[in-house]
Design an enzyme around this catalytic site. Structure first.
Site, PDB file in Angstrom:
ATOM      1  N   ASP A  53       0.946  -1.278  -0.056  1.00 13.26           N
ATOM      2  CA  ASP A  53      -0.075  -0.069   0.018  1.00 13.26           C
ATOM      3  C   ASP A  53       0.903   1.159   0.143  1.00 13.26           C
ATOM      4  OD1 ASP A  53      -1.700   2.191   1.111  1.00 13.26           O
ATOM      5  OD2 ASP A  53      -3.133   0.510   0.984  1.00 13.26           O
ATOM      6  N   SER A  94      -7.214   4.645  -0.386  1.00 15.37           N
ATOM      7  CA  SER A  94      -6.851   3.216  -0.612  1.00 15.37           C
ATOM      8  C   SER A  94      -8.411   2.502  -0.777  1.00 15.37           C
ATOM      9  CB  SER A  94      -6.349   2.566   0.657  1.00 15.37           C
ATOM     10  OG  SER A  94      -5.011   3.194   0.393  1.00 15.37           O
ATOM     11  N   THR A 162      -7.668  -1.597   2.559  1.00 14.70           N
ATOM     12  CA  THR A 162      -7.680  -2.672   1.542  1.00 14.70           C
ATOM     13  C   THR A 162      -8.160  -4.123   1.817  1.00 14.70           C
ATOM     14  OG1 THR A 162      -5.432  -1.268   0.850  1.00 14.70           O
ATOM     15  CG2 THR A 162      -5.743  -3.596   0.177  1.00 14.70           C
ATOM     16  N   GLU A 282      -1.361  -7.630   2.040  1.00 16.23           N
ATOM     17  CA  GLU A 282      -0.942  -6.460   1.903  1.00 16.23           C
ATOM     18  C   GLU A 282      -0.019  -5.941   2.866  1.00 16.23           C
ATOM     19  OE1 GLU A 282      -3.489  -1.824   2.538  1.00 16.23           O
ATOM     20  OE2 GLU A 282      -3.594  -3.419   3.968  1.00 16.23           O
ATOM     21  N   ASP A 287       2.343   2.614   3.187  1.00 18.74           N
ATOM     22  CA  ASP A 287       1.569   3.527   3.122  1.00 18.74           C
ATOM     23  C   ASP A 287       1.798   4.735   4.351  1.00 18.74           C
ATOM     24  OD1 ASP A 287      -0.794   5.235   1.657  1.00 18.74           O
ATOM     25  OD2 ASP A 287      -1.432   4.818   3.601  1.00 18.74           O
ATOM     26  N   HIS A 291       3.052   8.556   4.581  1.00 19.26           N
ATOM     27  CA  HIS A 291       2.162   9.806   4.985  1.00 19.26           C
ATOM     28  C   HIS A 291       3.078  10.695   5.969  1.00 19.26           C
ATOM     29  CE1 HIS A 291      -1.666   9.439   3.425  1.00 19.26           C
ATOM     30  NE2 HIS A 291      -1.843   8.205   3.677  1.00 19.26           N
ATOM     31  N   ASP A 329      -1.730   0.221  -4.565  1.00 17.28           N
ATOM     32  CA  ASP A 329      -3.009   1.153  -5.034  1.00 17.28           C
ATOM     33  C   ASP A 329      -2.844   2.258  -5.509  1.00 17.28           C
ATOM     34  OD1 ASP A 329      -1.973   1.612  -2.365  1.00 17.28           O
ATOM     35  OD2 ASP A 329      -4.077   1.180  -1.401  1.00 17.28           O
ATOM     36  N   HIS A 330      -1.809   3.018  -4.770  1.00 19.14           N
ATOM     37  CA  HIS A 330      -1.460   4.314  -5.166  1.00 19.14           C
ATOM     38  C   HIS A 330      -0.152   4.924  -4.823  1.00 19.14           C
ATOM     39  CE1 HIS A 330      -1.966   4.896  -1.018  1.00 19.14           C
ATOM     40  NE2 HIS A 330      -3.300   4.474  -1.057  1.00 19.14           N
ATOM     41  N   HIS A 429      -1.503  11.211  -0.681  1.00 20.71           N
ATOM     42  CA  HIS A 429      -1.246  10.136  -1.784  1.00 20.71           C
ATOM     43  C   HIS A 429      -1.001  10.919  -3.183  1.00 20.71           C
ATOM     44  CE1 HIS A 429      -4.383   6.966   0.179  1.00 20.71           C
ATOM     45  NE2 HIS A 429      -3.066   7.239   0.891  1.00 20.71           N
TER      46      HIS A 429
END
Length: 550
Positions: A53, A94, A162, A282, A287, A291, A329-330, A429
């Site tokens: 992620d 997400s 997710t 995942e 992620d 952040h 996912d991004h 993101h």
């Protein structure tokens, strides 16, 4: 771009070597399918999808250099790019991004396993009237109904966006009660991750004891690494943390298994089914580190995730009947190797400029928080010992001292980034394409620039399951369907936290608890093929619930 298809089909058709995605949901209108090139036909008994992620490509580059330039397990699978935008935004959350992977449909921010309110991004169709927030089948449901074993793994809470995308349906990713209850009744064989609190009465608004339900459903509940390793077969549910699991660099290996260990165990258990399996893994906290602009967290979690990829890839190579796909996912954070400080010297900087400061770190930003004393009077000593930083400014010391609980990575991540010239453009993101990785029997790969929503169809085709048929089977509008049977539908909110749909016809009464797959039919418990879903607008039930009425 792919040709236009009807939204009343969710079916992957591969003919003459061409991948064509058509999405059958019993909906009106049309959809524009996503960018894809000609793809070879793939058939596989098993599918493993791994999602790091929020992993941007500079994050993998950074991890590779941190490792001395050694190749990642992911590297040999690199095969293309994935477009990540959602139904109505250029930068995806997400929840809709994972929904695209799991169901084949782009959705709206915060929406889990349901259609968006509208499609506004270029090339997408207008959503048909009445289809907003409608649940759509995911690949886990399709695999289960085809007789395959299924599992999900996450290093976050297991009901986080997710993993929930692959196991639940609700237009609010923050409604942990709704999502976790669906997961418990989703019929999966292996569930491993964090979030134990949210299965207890104290951790839920509805007061239900889902831990007890899990145990009574035949799961072997494991809570630490030794218990996971000792498990051999059957249904397995791992609860390794009250909330999210620790970053790998900070993890106590006795209390919490690595994502690689969880992946290895899940494959061992799921592969015992001769019909095959589907597994989603995942690496959730790549992620979270992005952040926080925490490069040490990025390195920790990318490397941990890559070791899980190695486990999946080793199995696939030996098995020769397994498709492995890895894709984030991004992107997140806009991480760059090089920042404004290297504008005039970027091509003269040795690798040590970027890596040497990072090598001094012995904990991620999250793990560092536990090293400070209660009044944080030992800031200089801790930063020297665990980050090798001896030149803290007064402003940096003040920032660390003022950091809120659970936010230390946001405080120290930028500090070590500055010293390592790791750049960041945002704390959120990003909207660029991300890397696609794939391995299939015969070494065939999914290639080119593909839409995130295409991947669900690709996996469904490999497993020879039809997501459209599953949507029809699991998500029937209750009021309309029961009315057609001459039955009356009422909403029983006697216990407002645990509502029940009550259907009556003559002497027959069917009670359908929302978010569960069990029902009461004239005083007897029956098990349905899927969960009862209420999306805040209307209720959907599996077709076999409707079929109880003649």
């Amino acid at each position: 771009m792919m040709n236009r298809h009807k939204l009343n089909q969710l079916h992957l058709s591969i003919t003459a070597g061409t991948l064509a995605v058509s999405l059958l949901l019993g909906l009106s209108g049309e959809t524009v399918s996503a960018a894809s090139k000609e793809q070879p036909e793939i058939r596989a008994k098993n599918v493993i999808m791994l999602i790091p992620d929020g992993m941007s490509m500079d994050g993998t580059t950074l991890a590779r250099w941190y490792n001395g330039g050694k190749a990642l397990a992911l590297d040999e699978m690199a095969s293309g790019l994935v477009r990540t935008y959602s139904a109505d935004a250029a930068i995806a959350d997400s929840a809709p991004a994972g929904t695209a992977f799991a169901t084949g449909f782009k959705s709206h921010t915060g929406y889990v396993g349901v259609l968006p309110d509208q499609n506004t991004m270029p090339g997408l169709p207008k959503l048909a009237a009445g289809d907003a927030k409608k649940p759509v089948a995911n690949i886990v449901e399709a695999a289960r109904l085809a007789g395959k074993s299924t599992g999900i793994i996450a290093t976050s809470e297991i009901m986080h966006a997710t993993p929930a995308d692959f196991s639940a349906h609700y237009p609010d990713r923050s409604n942990y009660d709704a999502l976790s209850e669906q997961q418990v009744y989703a019929g999966m064989d292996v569930v491993l991750g964090g979030g134990a609190t949210y299965f207890t009465p104290a951790g839920r608004d509805d007061g239900e004891d889902l831990t007890k339900v899990i145990a009574n459903s035949g799961y072997n509940i494991v809570k630490n690494t030794a218990e996971l390793k000792a498990a051999s077969s059957g249904k397995l549910w791992g609860m390794f943390a009250d909330t999210a699991m620790a970053n790998d660099m900070d993890r106590d290996p006795v209390k919490q298994p690595s994502i690689a260990e969880m992946t290895d165990k899940a494959i061992q258990v799921l592969s015992q089914n001769e019909e095959g399996f589907f597994l989603m893994v995942e690496g959730s906290k790549v992620d979270w580190a992005a952040h926080a602009n925490d490069p040490i967290g990025i390195i920790s979690e990318v490397n941990a995730f890559d070791r899980a990829v190695a486990k999946a890839l080793a199995f696939a190579k030996q098995d020769q009947n397994t498709l492995v796909i890895a894709a984030t996912d991004h992107g997140n954070g806009g991480i760059t190797i090089g920042d404004v400080g290297t504008t005039g010297t970027y091509d003269e900087e040795p690798l040590s400029t970027f890596i040497a400061p990072l090598k001094k770190a012995k904990a991620t930003g999250e793990g560092l928080e536990k090293k400070f004393n209660s009044n944080r009077s030992n800031i200089k000593a801790v930063m020297k010992q665990y980050y090798g930083i001896t030149d803290l400014t007064k402003e940096e010391i003040a920032t660390i001292k003022a950091a809120e609980k659970g936010k230390m990575n946001y405080a120290v991540g930028p500090m070590i980034s500055k010293r390592a010239h790791i750049g960041w453009t945002t704390g959120g993101h990003t909207g660029g394409e991300v890397a696609l990785y794939s391995y299939a029997p015969g070494g065939v790969q999914l290639t080119g620039v593909v839409e995130n929503s295409d991947i669900a169809g690709y996996m469904a085709s490999a497993l020879q399951v039809n997501l459209a048929d599953v949507s029809k089977q699991l998500f029937v509008p209750a009021k309309t369907a029961f009315a057609a049977k001459g039955a009356t539908v009422k909403w029983d909110a006697t216990d407002a936290r645990n509502p029940v749909v009550v259907v009556t016809k003559g002497n027959d009464t069917l009670r359908l608890p929302v978010f569960k797959n069990t029902a009461d039919w004239n005083g007897k418990t029956v098990k349905l093929k899927g969960n009862v879903i209420h999306n805040g607008v209307q209720t959907y039930v599996p077709q076999d619930a409707v079929d109880l009425f003649s």
